[in-house]
Design a protein around this motif. Structure first.
Motif, short mmCIF file in Angstrom:
data_model
loop_
_atom_site.label_atom_id
_atom_site.label_comp_id
_atom_site.label_asym_id
_atom_site.label_seq_id
_atom_site.Cartn_x
_atom_site.Cartn_y
_atom_site.Cartn_z
N PRO A 1 25.64 7.28 -17.08
CA PRO A 1 25.08 6.94 -15.76
C PRO A 1 24.15 5.73 -15.80
N TRP A 2 23.94 5.13 -14.66
CA TRP A 2 23.01 4.00 -14.55
C TRP A 2 21.63 4.43 -15.02
N HIS A 3 21.06 3.63 -15.88
CA HIS A 3 19.72 3.95 -16.38
C HIS A 3 19.06 2.70 -16.94
N GLN A 4 17.76 2.81 -17.18
CA GLN A 4 17.01 1.85 -18.01
C GLN A 4 16.74 2.57 -19.33
N ASP A 5 16.55 1.83 -20.40
CA ASP A 5 16.27 2.45 -21.70
C ASP A 5 14.77 2.65 -21.94
N THR A 6 13.98 1.67 -21.53
CA THR A 6 12.56 1.65 -21.90
C THR A 6 11.79 2.93 -21.51
N PRO A 7 12.07 3.55 -20.34
CA PRO A 7 11.27 4.73 -19.97
C PRO A 7 11.35 5.88 -20.99
N TYR A 8 12.40 5.91 -21.81
CA TYR A 8 12.53 7.01 -22.79
C TYR A 8 11.75 6.73 -24.07
N TRP A 9 11.28 5.52 -24.26
CA TRP A 9 10.70 5.15 -25.55
C TRP A 9 9.18 5.33 -25.57
N PRO A 10 8.64 5.81 -26.69
CA PRO A 10 7.21 6.14 -26.75
C PRO A 10 6.32 4.92 -27.01
N VAL A 11 6.32 4.03 -26.04
CA VAL A 11 5.51 2.81 -26.17
C VAL A 11 4.60 2.67 -24.95
N ASN A 12 3.49 1.99 -25.13
CA ASN A 12 2.51 1.87 -24.04
C ASN A 12 2.85 0.77 -23.05
N GLU A 13 3.44 -0.31 -23.53
CA GLU A 13 3.64 -1.48 -22.68
C GLU A 13 4.63 -1.18 -21.55
N LYS A 14 4.32 -1.74 -20.37
CA LYS A 14 5.22 -1.55 -19.22
C LYS A 14 6.44 -2.44 -19.32
N ASN A 15 6.25 -3.59 -19.93
CA ASN A 15 7.37 -4.52 -20.14
C ASN A 15 7.35 -4.99 -21.58
N PRO A 16 7.75 -4.11 -22.50
CA PRO A 16 7.55 -4.41 -23.93
C PRO A 16 8.48 -5.46 -24.51
N GLY A 17 9.52 -5.86 -23.76
CA GLY A 17 10.47 -6.84 -24.31
C GLY A 17 11.41 -6.22 -25.33
N MET A 18 11.48 -4.89 -25.36
CA MET A 18 12.42 -4.23 -26.28
C MET A 18 13.84 -4.43 -25.74
N MET A 19 14.78 -4.50 -26.64
CA MET A 19 16.14 -4.88 -26.21
C MET A 19 17.18 -4.34 -27.18
N SER A 20 18.42 -4.30 -26.71
CA SER A 20 19.52 -3.78 -27.54
C SER A 20 20.61 -4.81 -27.70
N GLY B 1 4.31 -5.94 -32.62
CA GLY B 1 3.05 -5.73 -31.90
C GLY B 1 3.13 -4.67 -30.82
N VAL B 2 4.34 -4.23 -30.45
CA VAL B 2 4.48 -3.18 -29.43
C VAL B 2 3.78 -1.91 -29.95
N THR B 3 3.03 -1.23 -29.07
CA THR B 3 2.19 -0.12 -29.54
C THR B 3 2.75 1.26 -29.19
N TYR B 4 2.38 2.22 -30.04
CA TYR B 4 2.88 3.60 -29.96
C TYR B 4 2.08 4.40 -28.94
N SER B 5 2.81 5.12 -28.06
CA SER B 5 2.12 5.89 -27.01
C SER B 5 1.66 7.26 -27.50
N GLY B 6 2.21 7.71 -28.64
CA GLY B 6 1.86 9.04 -29.14
C GLY B 6 2.80 10.12 -28.61
N ASP B 7 3.68 9.80 -27.67
CA ASP B 7 4.62 10.79 -27.15
C ASP B 7 5.65 11.16 -28.23
#
Ligand code: SIN
Ligand code: NI
Length: 268
Positions: free
Chosen positions: A122-141, A234-240
């Motif tokens: 289904p349509w989704h974004q990936d970033t919301p599932y990842w345990p990082v603090n940044e709102k726009n971390p620049g993570m990519m696949s 430099g992307v930081t861990y949210s602890g989740d």
């Protein structure tokens, strides 16, 4: 003085411009036919082999059942996959597209969309599932296909510029909500997907905030993909809690680093 040789990539300025404008890009012939043959062999082995570090998520009744037969962190169980997942050509391509000074590995996964009662991703974004603090971390696949793909066997589709909508709520893949309902106003502009058929050995890169989808596999053969997820240094861990970061000795609020998240590409 350094004697570092520059890593060769197929990335052009046109790829970079397209990626930064739209949040995804198609890159053809990322690997040679010889590499494709080897990678097929390695990934087949890694998907079948029950190692103790990779995690298989295609359990009946589970999150991805009939959507994806997915194995996470195959690089940790298979030396050949370790070489491909850490490949400087892929990581440097990601770094150039994102414009980051350094790129770390977050994780990899084999993504087999199996034939027979196959469901769409289904349509989704990936970033919301990842345990990082940044709102726009620049993570990519990178999504590197080992089979020719089109709408009949699970090619991807992307909504251009949807990454600009920011981090929305993660949808539940077992009972998918319409992610477009989370977008306030101006929906027409955000609902024109681009379908991306690819030849085996070619790939797409997408930002973790870009809306994406994959068609169901209505053929009689598996659709085989290697996806590698990168994060700017430099992307930081949210602890989740998360299967990738649990037990990695990370500290909440601190940059994600260490042997499970190697720096694979850097500027200069
Ligand atoms: C898929 O391969 O079906 C989905 C990949 C993704 O969500 O990134
Ligand atoms: Ni995804």
């Amino acid at each position: 003085m350094t004697n570092q040789t520059q890593v060769q990539t197929p990335i052009t300025q046109a790829h970079i411009d397209f990626y930064r404008e739209n949040g995804f890009v198609q890159v053809d012939n990322m690997i040679s036919p010889e590499e494709l043959a080897e990678l097929r062999e390695y990934l087949e082995e890694a998907m079948q082999n029950d190692g103790d570090r990779a995690v298989n998520t295609d359990k009946k009744g589970g999150l991805y059942y009939r959507v994806l037969n997915q194995k996470v962190n195959v690089w940790r169980d298979h030396a050949g996959m370790g070489r491909y997942t850490a490949h400087p050509r892929f990581a440097e391509s990601a770094r150039l597209l994102a414009g980051a000074s350094g790129m770390r590995l977050f994780h990899d996964h084999g993504l087999w969309k199996m034939p027979g009662d196959s469901k769409e991703t289904p349509w989704h974004q990936d970033t919301p599932y990842w345990p990082v603090n940044e709102k726009n971390p620049g993570m990519m696949s990178i999504w590197l296909t080992l089979d020719d793909v089109d709408e009949r066997n699970g090619c991807m589709a992307f909504v251009p510029k949807s990454n600009r909508l920011g981090k929305l709520k993660g949808i539940d893949l077992t009972d998918p909500q319409n992610i477009f309902d989370y977008v306030e106003g101006g929906q027409a502009d955000t609902q024109k997907p681009v379908i991306v058929p690819l030849k085996a050995g070619s790939c797409t890169f997408h930002d973790g905030l870009t809306f994406h989808y994959a068609h169901a596999n209505s053929t009689d053969r598996p659709r085989r993909v290697l996806a590698i997820i990168y994060m700017p240094d430099g992307v930081t861990y949210s602890g989740d809690a998360h299967v990738i970061t649990d037990g990695a000795g990370l500290e909440k609020g601190q940059p994600i680093a260490g042997p499970r998240f190697p720096l694979l590409a850097r500027e200069g």
